[in-house]
Design an enzyme around this catalytic site. Structure first.
Site, mmCIF file in Angstrom:
data_model
loop_
_atom_site.group_PDB
_atom_site.id
_atom_site.type_symbol
_atom_site.label_atom_id
_atom_site.label_comp_id
_atom_site.label_asym_id
_atom_site.label_seq_id
_atom_site.Cartn_x
_atom_site.Cartn_y
_atom_site.Cartn_z
ATOM 1 N N THR A 101 -58.557 20.326 30.595
ATOM 2 C CA THR A 101 -58.216 21.562 29.997
ATOM 3 C C THR A 101 -57.679 21.508 28.317
ATOM 4 O O THR A 101 -56.862 20.765 28.249
ATOM 5 C CB THR A 101 -57.064 22.548 30.621
ATOM 6 O OG1 THR A 101 -57.480 22.354 31.924
ATOM 7 C CG2 THR A 101 -56.837 23.650 29.911
ATOM 8 N N LYS A 176 -60.568 29.050 31.807
ATOM 9 C CA LYS A 176 -59.363 28.335 32.422
ATOM 10 C C LYS A 176 -58.108 28.943 31.773
ATOM 11 O O LYS A 176 -57.212 28.816 32.464
ATOM 12 C CB LYS A 176 -59.403 26.814 31.904
ATOM 13 C CG LYS A 176 -58.423 26.094 32.555
ATOM 14 C CD LYS A 176 -58.261 26.047 33.914
ATOM 15 C CE LYS A 176 -57.017 25.033 34.384
ATOM 16 N NZ LYS A 176 -57.275 23.720 34.272
ATOM 17 N N LYS A 244 -48.588 22.464 28.143
ATOM 18 C CA LYS A 244 -49.847 22.353 27.199
ATOM 19 C C LYS A 244 -50.736 23.395 27.288
ATOM 20 O O LYS A 244 -51.317 23.826 26.588
ATOM 21 C CB LYS A 244 -50.229 21.124 27.356
ATOM 22 C CG LYS A 244 -51.693 20.814 26.569
ATOM 23 C CD LYS A 244 -53.105 21.027 27.310
ATOM 24 C CE LYS A 244 -53.127 19.922 28.512
ATOM 25 N NZ LYS A 244 -54.497 20.031 29.149
#
Length: 292
Positions: A101, A176, A244
């Site tokens: 990701t 995502k 993150k």
């Protein structure tokens, strides 16, 4: 490319909590598998089953299809853009797939650079954590050229069940972000729901039994709720990686001019957890904020 175990060599870079299982499924299916990880010892189980360890530049020169599953955007950039990285060393006509990701803009940049070299690229982040990786039930969200996506479906099918082509390069990463935004607020709800039940004097396991199959049901409630109650904070997905992801989503939302207060709240809570020393715990450790 014909996706046939007898005809292609597959490379896998990033043998971590999820990558180890994902690569294992490919090896078990009969593919010739070449692996790389910064900590070589983490690849030992795969090497004992027949995988071959190679540095990134050699792996790139030998493999027809390469999957990357690393930790952070800076790791993705290093793997692809360094002198001994994938962009400089991959074979013309090969297919590279990043399942980390990372920012949609980075996926587009990699796609454009590889296209100049005659190399194909898909961004294909996943959802489902270590459980989905082990059971090969990951949700896989894919951006890039549709014909390339179609050609590698047999490989995706070894790792996941819900495999959806989302559109041009970067679309998998944007999808995502949608996934992580939904999870972010949901994790707060799961933790607060169970904490409320405990404070109300209820049996929290019975609470889970009632609410996990009703309108409140979610993957997080079913899979991570019991871990919260058992004080099991082992990482299926690290808090540091979730932070993150949320930062990427927040940056993208700012760029698009939209306000996502739920995401901002979740990020602030997980950053507090990180400051408490839980950055290497699983995301279910948010429960610690209520029970500390």
């Amino acid at each position: 490319m014909l996706i046939d175990p007898n005809n292609i060599k597959v490379g896998f870079i990033g043998i971590g909590v999820m990558g180890k299982s994902m690569a294992g499924h490919i090896l078990d299916a009969g593919y010739k598998l070449f692996v790389y990880n910064r900590t070589k010892s983490k690849t030992e189980e795969l090497l004992n089953k027949g995988a071959v360890f190679l540095p990134i530049n050699e792996l790139a020169k030998n493999c027809d299809l390469i999957i990357t599953m690393v930790g952070f955007p800076e790791d993705v950039s290093e793997v692809y853009f360094s002198e001994n990285g994938l962009i400089n060393n991959s074979k013309e006509g090969s297919i590279l797939i990043d399942m980390t990701t990372s920012p949609p803009s980075l996926a587009v940049k990699i796609y454009d650079e590889l296209k100049k070299k005659g190399v194909f690229f898909l961004d294909a982040p996943v959802s489902g954590g270590d459980i989905g990786a082990k059971n090969a039930t990951l949700s896989i969200m894919v951006g890039g050229d549709e014909e390339i996506f179609t050609s590698v479906l047999p490989i995706f099918g070894l790792m996941g069940k819900n495999i959806v082509y989302q559109g041009k390069a970067g679309s998998g990463q944007h999808t995502k972000m949608c996934n992580q935004i939904a999870i972010a607020s949901n994790m707060i709800g799961v933790a607060e729901s169970l904490y409320y039940g405990i404070k109300a004097g209820l049996n929290p396991e019975m609470v889970l039994k009632s609410i996990s199959t009703g309108a409140a049901g979610s993957w997080s409630l079913t899979n991570l709720g019991p871990k919260m109650l058992n004080e099991d904070y082992a990482p299926g997905f690290y808090i540091k990686h979730f932070i993150k992801d949320m930062k990427i989503a927040l940056d993208e939302s700012i760029r698009m001019g939209i306000n996502l207060p739920g995401l901002k709240l979740a990020l602030s809570l997980y950053e507090e957890l990180s400051r408490m020393g839980y950055e290497n715990s699983g995301t279910q450790a948010i429960f610690k904020l209520y029970t500390k």
